[in-house]
Design a protein around this motif. Structure first.
Motif, PDB file in Angstrom:
ATOM      1  N   MET A  32       0.823  -1.206   0.000  1.00 53.19           N
ATOM      2  CA  MET A  32       0.000   0.000   0.000  1.00 53.19           C
ATOM      3  C   MET A  32       0.857   1.256   0.000  1.00 53.19           C
ATOM      4  O   MET A  32       0.481   2.282  -0.580  1.00 53.19           O
ATOM      5  CB  MET A  32      -0.965  -0.010   1.184  1.00 53.19           C
TER       6      MET A  32
ATOM      7  N   GLY B 232       0.569   4.076  -2.532  1.00 48.80           N
ATOM      8  CA  GLY B 232       0.326   5.412  -2.007  1.00 48.80           C
ATOM      9  C   GLY B 232       1.230   6.456  -2.626  1.00 48.80           C
ATOM     10  O   GLY B 232       0.822   7.604  -2.836  1.00 48.80           O
TER      11      GLY B 232
ATOM     12  N   THR C 193      -0.324   7.355  -5.900  1.00 47.24           N
ATOM     13  CA  THR C 193      -1.459   8.246  -5.652  1.00 47.24           C
ATOM     14  C   THR C 193      -0.987   9.662  -5.337  1.00 47.24           C
ATOM     15  O   THR C 193      -1.508  10.641  -5.879  1.00 47.24           O
ATOM     16  CB  THR C 193      -2.304   7.705  -4.485  1.00 47.24           C
TER      17      THR C 193
ATOM     18  N   GLY D 125      -7.400   7.968  -6.560  1.00 49.70           N
ATOM     19  CA  GLY D 125      -6.871   6.787  -5.885  1.00 49.70           C
ATOM     20  C   GLY D 125      -6.191   5.852  -6.861  1.00 49.70           C
ATOM     21  O   GLY D 125      -6.393   5.927  -8.075  1.00 49.70           O
TER      22      GLY D 125
ATOM     23  N   THR E 140      -5.342   2.874  -2.484  1.00 50.79           N
ATOM     24  CA  THR E 140      -5.016   4.042  -1.650  1.00 50.79           C
ATOM     25  C   THR E 140      -5.842   5.210  -2.181  1.00 50.79           C
ATOM     26  O   THR E 140      -6.240   5.221  -3.350  1.00 50.79           O
ATOM     27  CB  THR E 140      -3.520   4.392  -1.678  1.00 50.79           C
TER      28      THR E 140
ATOM     29  N   VAL F 252      -5.716   0.430   8.186  1.00 46.19           N
ATOM     30  CA  VAL F 252      -5.357   1.503   7.259  1.00 46.19           C
ATOM     31  C   VAL F 252      -6.606   2.328   6.982  1.00 46.19           C
ATOM     32  O   VAL F 252      -7.673   1.793   6.647  1.00 46.19           O
ATOM     33  CB  VAL F 252      -4.761   0.962   5.948  1.00 46.19           C
TER      34      VAL F 252
ATOM     35  N   ALA G 241      -8.515   5.966   5.334  1.00 41.62           N
ATOM     36  CA  ALA G 241      -8.563   7.143   4.478  1.00 41.62           C
ATOM     37  C   ALA G 241      -9.233   8.241   5.311  1.00 41.62           C
ATOM     38  O   ALA G 241     -10.463   8.290   5.414  1.00 41.62           O
ATOM     39  CB  ALA G 241      -9.347   6.862   3.205  1.00 41.62           C
TER      40      ALA G 241
ATOM     41  N   THR H  69      -4.178   8.586   2.986  1.00 43.63           N
ATOM     42  CA  THR H  69      -4.249   7.203   3.436  1.00 43.63           C
ATOM     43  C   THR H  69      -3.200   7.005   4.511  1.00 43.63           C
ATOM     44  O   THR H  69      -2.020   7.287   4.290  1.00 43.63           O
ATOM     45  CB  THR H  69      -4.016   6.231   2.265  1.00 43.63           C
TER      46      THR H  69
ATOM     47  N   LEU I  73       0.763   7.108   4.068  1.00 47.37           N
ATOM     48  CA  LEU I  73       1.143   6.366   2.871  1.00 47.37           C
ATOM     49  C   LEU I  73       1.005   7.205   1.596  1.00 47.37           C
ATOM     50  O   LEU I  73       1.489   6.790   0.532  1.00 47.37           O
ATOM     51  CB  LEU I  73       0.275   5.110   2.740  1.00 47.37           C
ATOM     52  N   THR I  74       0.374   8.370   1.708  1.00 46.57           N
ATOM     53  CA  THR I  74       0.218   9.295   0.577  1.00 46.57           C
ATOM     54  C   THR I  74       0.793  10.642   0.994  1.00 46.57           C
ATOM     55  O   THR I  74       0.066  11.519   1.454  1.00 46.57           O
ATOM     56  CB  THR I  74      -1.263   9.445   0.173  1.00 46.57           C
TER      57      THR I  74
END
Length: 263
Positions: free
Chosen positions: A13, A17, A20, A97, A105, A209, A211, A246, A257-258
């Protein structure tokens, strides 16, 4: 359903990410006066694919785009169009995403169009500063919510951080929409409202995880859906914005992660 991810899942992920985040940043930088939202959609599709992912939103039944793009009163789910052009001073929001190696993500961000290039004067300058302050509150709320994404905390701790930041600045959170878990499905449990009390809701476990979405408006919290069946805007036509990352709940704390866009 709430689904816990393994460390290997989270590493997958994390790679998705980054795709993304890069696509989001490039769309934001390309959102200049005169550009059509359909052109920004094409940019996002191409970049996600070039970077090795699949446009995650295209997996949503009935939705054919990689992005949701909104302007000003538009809050979420805006459909890119050849007929919509970005204008100087617009509050521009992109939500997109990536689906990568079996996992989604999801991320969004809002900017004032032209704020990196244009010198404003008089009333225009005042309005520009007010819009920038409005968006800075959303960024702060996302940062404070992220800090709450640690094992042993609760969904209510995230929600309370959002509400306290947004309402403390004189704006309103949107109560009819929520953030959510994310993983093999774009929308998983738990739901994460933008309002709540500390210690309430599901407990956050390592491997969850999320969002996390900051959904808020300059005016009232009421929303409505347009005739296209997708676009949701503020009912009173006041400015709205969305900030979303995320975030993985890990043993070491919250892991974004983003990564946030850089301008």
């Amino acid at each position: 359903m709430i689904k816990i991810k393994s460390k290997k899942d989270i590493e997958k992920m994390a790679k998705g990410g980054l795709i993304t985040a890069k696509a989001r940043e490039e769309v934001l930088k390309a959102a200049v006066p005169g550009v059509k939202t359909a052109d920004l959609e094409e940019l996002a599709v191409n970049r996600i694919k070039e970077l090795g992912g699949e446009p995650g939103f295209m997996k949503v039944p009935g939705y054919d785009c990689a992005t949701c793009i909104n302007l000003n009163a538009g809050l979420v789910h805006g459909v890119p169009s050849e007929n919509v052009t970005v204008e100087e001073g617009d509050v521009f929001t992109v939500d997109l995403g990536t689906f990568y190696k079996g996992f989604h993500t999801d991320a969004a961000w809002s900017i004032v169009v032209g704020n990196r290039r244009t010198a404003f004067r008089g009333l225009q300058e005042k309005e520009h500063k007010e819009k920038k302050r409005f968006l800075e509150v959303g960024e702060e709320a996302l940062e404070r919510a992220t800090e709450q994404c640690v094992p042993g905390n609760f969904v209510g701790d995230i929600s309370h951080a959002i509400q306290e930041t947004v309402e403390g600045a004189g704006y309103n959170v949107i109560r009819a929409l929520v953030g959510h878990g994310v993983g093999e499905e774009l929308h998983e449990g738990p739901q994460i409202p933008c309002f709540g009390k500390p210690g309430e809701g599901s407990m956050l476990e390592e491997g969850l995880v999320l969002a996390v979405e900051i959904l808020y408006a300059e005016g009232g919290p009421a929303i409505e859906t347009l005739d296209d069946g997708w676009t949701i805007k503020t009912k009173d036509n006041s400015l709205s914005a969305l900030f979303e990352n995320t975030i993985a709940v890990t043993e070491g704390g919250s892991r974004v992660l983003t990564p946030n866009p850089k301008f």
